[in-house]
Design a protein around this motif. Structure first.
Motif, PDB file in Angstrom:
ATOM      1  N   GLU A  79      17.871 -42.999   3.532  1.00 62.53           N
ATOM      2  CA  GLU A  79      18.645 -41.754   3.411  1.00 62.53           C
ATOM      3  C   GLU A  79      19.267 -41.669   2.015  1.00 62.53           C
ATOM      4  N   GLU A  80      19.823 -42.804   1.587  1.00 59.17           N
ATOM      5  CA  GLU A  80      20.483 -42.832   0.284  1.00 59.17           C
ATOM      6  C   GLU A  80      19.469 -42.586  -0.831  1.00 59.17           C
ATOM      7  N   ARG A 131      18.715 -38.941  -0.889  1.00 58.20           N
ATOM      8  CA  ARG A 131      19.853 -38.173  -1.386  1.00 58.20           C
ATOM      9  C   ARG A 131      19.881 -38.235  -2.915  1.00 58.20           C
ATOM     10  N   ARG A 132      19.684 -39.451  -3.433  1.00 57.23           N
ATOM     11  CA  ARG A 132      19.746 -39.617  -4.887  1.00 57.23           C
ATOM     12  C   ARG A 132      18.594 -38.898  -5.580  1.00 57.23           C
ATOM     13  N   TYR A 136      17.030 -36.175  -4.547  1.00 59.10           N
ATOM     14  CA  TYR A 136      17.323 -34.740  -4.559  1.00 59.10           C
ATOM     15  C   TYR A 136      18.316 -34.406  -5.647  1.00 59.10           C
ATOM     16  N   GLU A 137      19.392 -35.212  -5.659  1.00 60.56           N
ATOM     17  CA  GLU A 137      20.470 -34.986  -6.607  1.00 60.56           C
ATOM     18  C   GLU A 137      19.927 -35.031  -8.050  1.00 60.56           C
TER      19      GLU A 137
END
Ligand SMILES: Nc1ncnc2c1ncn2[C@@H]1O[C@H](COP(=O)(O)OP(=O)(O)O)[C@@H](O)[C@H]1O
Ligand SMILES: [Mg+2]
Lengths: 284, 274
Positions: free
Chosen positions: A117-118, A121-122, A124-125
């Motif tokens: 997940e992390e 998330r990173r 995408y960011e």
């Protein structure tokens, strides 16, 4: 929290007929949060220098400290250092290899052992921060344009959330529009993330607009180190080592030479324009 | 780091040997190697040693570089010597436990070792003093007669020189991509074999893409400049024999004659007999 370089020397192919002393007694202190430009003629040792910052090259002599700890120490966590000091190589799009853009950007954070997940998330960011449109995320990196590929490659480093971001000639081979886009994104990143940014370039014009400190390299040595206006005062010496100050520097010196009360330290077109208006207002 | 390996071959220097026509150097190397195996007399080896020493001296390449090539055959050399020493029957000289060393064994071992060492050093003289490109040029010209029997000599030599040219480029590229992926946390050293093979993907994919891109660019560039194969193609620096090349051929002939006479003379035996 900073990087400190002490008496660093580096020699390529030591002990052969092709020996090349690429860095000579380099001493630098790079505090947190600065936006630094490294500039120098081709072959002046810029790329060699920045590869020492994350331990990819090991100095022939001298030391590099990251947050006070010598990275040449026995057992120093090199891989952790590489995630903290993100290095974007010249032509970084040549390192893309995954089936799609998004997976490629995930490569870095995945290597850090983060949860899926992390990692996502990173990724995408990072892709958002380099300004790549979402419709490209599932495309093969090889379908994209040169400028887009480069953004993906930069995102690949950003996704590791480094504390220091080093970019080696990020605008090489791009058209003026692509160049401005990338540099603007980098400036925005610096403002948003408050990370140290080190921008390598051989064009003063590029650098002068963005950075707060310029390090000039020549033949493996640090020649000048200071705020842009300090460095550009040496515009005549800069020419001798194959570099040019921004065009406005020349204009302002010419005007001052003709008796106009302008500010010769202006480094950007905007500053120069303001100064010229002011001078005109005074004269009339 | 990787660049050291490839550039290690050619050693730039300003010497007569460097200036010789590559065909002369090819022929010279061949003559030298054949002479090593054709003559067995000790006198022949004295002549070969002198000749080799003279050429190395003329080439201005430090001996250190000449002997570098020996490192790679050290293992083979040792095995050859050991086998010859112990396995050749004849007059026993020394007995260690169950193994006997014979007079003939020592002789053969010494000769084999000398031959191998001279073979490597002799060919090193050629590769150290000739750029790969001029070597392929020489080969092309020397093999030209084969064109008559439809061997594509020009194409083969073009392929060879392009391949040679690409080796250092691709090695440098490998170095660069490896570093770039290491900056993204890739790990090329640890893990078991399967893990290691998997870890190579981020290196190999970009490397192949880059190789194809370069090949494509090169083909375009050649085409754009009118390359159309070997037919009617002229050279910027055609290979023409100079006076020194003719002298070199003459020296080779002298070398062979001297070697022949020396090996017939029985000089060493007479000296030892005294
Ligand atoms: N892998 C290498 N092997 C040998 N010499 C190198 C290598 N990389 C760079 N150099 C040499 O080191 C010097 C500095 O190169 P580099 O750091 O790439 O300069 P810049 O990035 O400022 O153009 C140059 O003279 C270059 O030829
Ligand atoms: Mg560079």
């Amino acid at each position: 929290m900073s990087i400190k370089i002490e008496h660093l020397n580096y020699v390529y192919s030591e002990g052969t007929a092709f020996e090349r002393h690429a860095l000579r007694d380099v001493n630098l202190e790079l505090p947190d949060g600065q936006f630094i430009g490294v500039i120098g003629h081709t072959g002046s040792g810029k790329s060699t220098l920045i590869q020492h910052l994350n331990g990819l090259l090991r100095g022939t002599s001298g030391a590099v400290y990251y947050n006070g700890r010598n990275i040449y120490e026995e057992g120093y966590p090199m891989r952790e250092l590489r995630s903290k000091v993100g290095l974007v190589f010249q032509y970084p799009e040549h390192q893309l290899f995954e089936v799609d853009v998004f997976t490629d950007v995930c490569f870095g954070p995945k290597n850090l052992g983060l949860s899926p997940e992390e990692v996502e998330r990173r990724a995408y960011e990072a892709l958002r921060q380099v300004g790549l449109k979402e419709k490209h995320y599932k495309k093969s990196p090889f379908e994209l344009s040169g400028g887009q590929k480069r953004r993906v490659a930069i995102a690949g480093i950003l996704a590791m959330e480094p504390e220091v971001l080093v970019l080696d000639e990020p605008t090489a081979g791009l058209d003026p529009r692509g160049r401005d886009d990338i540099l603007d994104q980098v400036a925005k990143l610096h403002a948003e993330r408050h990370i140290t940014v080190i921008l390598v370039s051989h064009s003063m014009e590029d650098i002068a607009r963005y950075v707060e400190r310029i390090i000039v390299m020549n033949k493996g040595e640090v020649r000048y180190d200071g705020a842009p206006r300090e460095v550009f005062q040496h515009y005549q010496e800069l020419e001798q080592i194959g570099l040019a100050a921004p065009q406005v520097t020349y204009l302002m010196h010419d005007l001052a030479g003709q008796g106009w009360p302008v500010d010769t330290d202006a480094t950007t077109v905007e500053e120069a324009a303001d100064s010229i208006y002011a001078a005109l207002a005074k004269k009339c | 780091m990787i660049r050291d390996i490839t550039l290690g071959q050619f050693y730039p220097a300003d010497s007569v040997i460097h200036k010789l026509d590559p065909r002369v150097k090819l022929a010279g190397t061949m003559v030298f190697i054949v002479s090593l195996f054709a003559f067995r007399a000790p006198e022949a080896y004295v002549v070969a040693t002198l000749a080799l020493a003279a050429v190395i001296r003329l080439s201005k390449v430090p001996l250190k570089f000449m002997l570098k090539g020996l490192k790679s055959i050290l293992m083979i050399l040792m095995i050859t010597v050991v086998f010859n020493l112990f396995l050749i029957p004849g007059t026993p000289v020394l007995r260690i436990w169950k193994l006997t060393i014979t007079q003939e064994g020592i002789e053969t071992a010494v000769f084999m070792a000398i031959r191998l060492v001279y073979l490597i050093v002799g060919s090193s003289v050629m590769t150290l003093t000739t750029t790969p490109n001029s070597l392929t040029d020489g080969l092309e010209k020397a093999l030209r007669p084969l064109k008559k029997i439809h061997v594509p000599v020009h194409e083969i030599s073009m392929i060879m020189s392009i391949a040679l040219r690409f080796i250092p480029i691709l090695l440098e590229e490998t170095d660069k991509i490896m570093k770039a992926q290491m900056a993204r946390g890739a790990d090329f050293d640890s893990g078991n074999i399967i893990q290691k093979a998997k870890n190579m993907v981020p290196l190999l994919v970009p490397l192949f893409i880059s190789a194809f891109r370069r090949a494509n660019d090169l083909a375009m560039a050649m085409e754009a400049r009118g390359y159309h194969g070997g037919e009617g193609r002229t050279k910027m620096k055609p290979l023409i024999y100079a006076k020194r090349d003719k002298l070199a051929y003459l020296s080779m002939l002298c070398y062979l004659v001297v070697m022949f006479l020396a090996s017939r003379s029985g000089l060493v035996e007479r000296l030892l007999g005294l």
